[in-house]
Design a protein around this motif. Structure first.
Motif, short mmCIF file in Angstrom:
data_model
loop_
_atom_site.label_atom_id
_atom_site.label_comp_id
_atom_site.label_asym_id
_atom_site.label_seq_id
_atom_site.Cartn_x
_atom_site.Cartn_y
_atom_site.Cartn_z
N SER A 277 36.68 10.19 17.26
CA SER A 277 35.60 9.23 17.00
C SER A 277 35.71 8.68 15.58
O SER A 277 36.52 9.14 14.77
N ASN A 278 34.88 7.71 15.29
CA ASN A 278 34.89 7.05 13.97
C ASN A 278 33.58 7.28 13.23
O ASN A 278 32.52 7.44 13.85
N ILE A 279 33.68 7.28 11.92
CA ILE A 279 32.50 7.22 11.07
C ILE A 279 32.36 5.77 10.64
O ILE A 279 33.24 5.22 9.98
N SER B 41 16.43 8.53 6.09
CA SER B 41 16.03 9.07 7.38
C SER B 41 17.27 9.35 8.21
O SER B 41 18.37 8.85 7.92
N ASN B 42 17.10 10.17 9.26
CA ASN B 42 18.19 10.45 10.19
C ASN B 42 17.60 10.78 11.55
O ASN B 42 16.38 10.91 11.70
N GLY C 50 27.69 7.53 17.53
CA GLY C 50 26.32 7.11 17.32
C GLY C 50 25.28 8.18 17.58
O GLY C 50 24.08 7.93 17.41
N MET C 51 25.71 9.39 17.96
CA MET C 51 24.74 10.46 18.20
C MET C 51 24.13 10.98 16.91
O MET C 51 23.04 11.55 16.92
N VAL C 52 24.84 10.80 15.80
CA VAL C 52 24.33 11.20 14.49
C VAL C 52 24.24 9.96 13.62
O VAL C 52 25.24 9.26 13.42
N LEU D 94 22.18 1.48 3.36
CA LEU D 94 23.40 2.16 3.79
C LEU D 94 23.11 2.84 5.11
O LEU D 94 22.21 3.67 5.21
N ASP D 95 23.90 2.49 6.15
CA ASP D 95 23.77 3.10 7.46
C ASP D 95 25.09 3.78 7.81
O ASP D 95 26.16 3.16 7.71
N ILE D 96 25.00 5.04 8.23
CA ILE D 96 26.18 5.81 8.60
C ILE D 96 26.01 6.29 10.04
O ILE D 96 25.01 6.94 10.37
#
Length: 225
Positions: free
Chosen positions: A21-23, A74-75, A47-49, A40-42
């Motif tokens: 998978s990719n970050i 947030s997460n 996409g589960m995390v 900033l969105d990670i």
């Protein structure tokens, strides 16, 4: 025994899928006059995390107090994970960061190799950076436009040699010939890095930091290639 083998096989498959998978990292920064906003969105593991960081305020107070940074994060891992913090960036904190950097740079050659190898696996899928401004005088605005174009093209050119550009960057400099000071900029970037390689790179970095902190006799770090 067969159950244990099946569990091990499933775990190996899941680890392999995760490594493939990719970050995905999305960076946005907008400035309009005195108003700043950065996000900033990670996203990782398909996409589960997800992590979200937002900086709605950056205020310069004075030379002693420095900058006051408001950060919202947030997460999706924990419920009620949203939080807001205020951080002051002053001379003392800058000196602390400088010390941490010096610790890493005790093995400059090894650190450079780590950065080069890690950046070489980063893929930039979208990059746009537009700026509009006015100095209040037409002639100085025209001169500043050329300088800003040179700075942007130099930075983008350097970046293209460090990472993999999957699309052509979009940059723009728009001079505003007005009788007042104006400045606005909009930056947007989407990059990806393999999750498997990120874990490997993090392991190598931690190993090097521990070796440096351990105080090798010659002050260097030797990492197996």
């Amino acid at each position: 025994m067969w159950i244990a083998l099946a569990v091990i096989a499933v775990m190996i498959i899941l680890l392999f899928i995760a490594a493939m998978s990719n970050i995905t990292c999305t960076v946005q920064y907008n400035k309009m006059g005195k108003d700043d906003k950065a996000m900033l969105d990670i996203y990782m593991l398909y996409g589960m995390v997800r992590f979200h960081y937002e900086m709605p305020k950056l205020v310069f107070e004075n030379m002693k107090k420095g900058f006051l940074l408001k950060l919202e994060k947030s997460n999706n891992i924990r419920r009620n994970s949203g939080s807001t913090s205020h951080t002051r960036i002053n001379k003392e904190k800058a000196e602390m960061w400088a010390y941490d950097i010096r610790v890493l740079l005790r093995s400059t050659a090894a650190l450079k190799k780590w950065l080069q190898r890690t950046f070489a696996h980063v893929r930039i899928h979208e990059l746009s950076w537009s700026t509009s401004f006015s100095t209040g005088e037409a002639e100085w605005t025209a001169i500043a436009t050329g300088v800003l174009w040179s700075l942007k093209t130099t930075l983008i050119g350097w970046l293209s040699f460090q990472v993999r550009m999957k699309s052509s960057p979009r940059i723009a400099v728009v001079p505003e010939f007005k009788d007042e000071l104006l400045f606005a900029t909009d930056f947007y970037c989407v990059s990806r890095l393999s999750f498997g390689y990120a874990i490997y790179a993090a392991f190598i970095l931690v190993y090097r930091i521990l070796k440096v902190e351990g105080g090798l006799s010659d002050g260097s770090v030797c990492i197996a290639k």
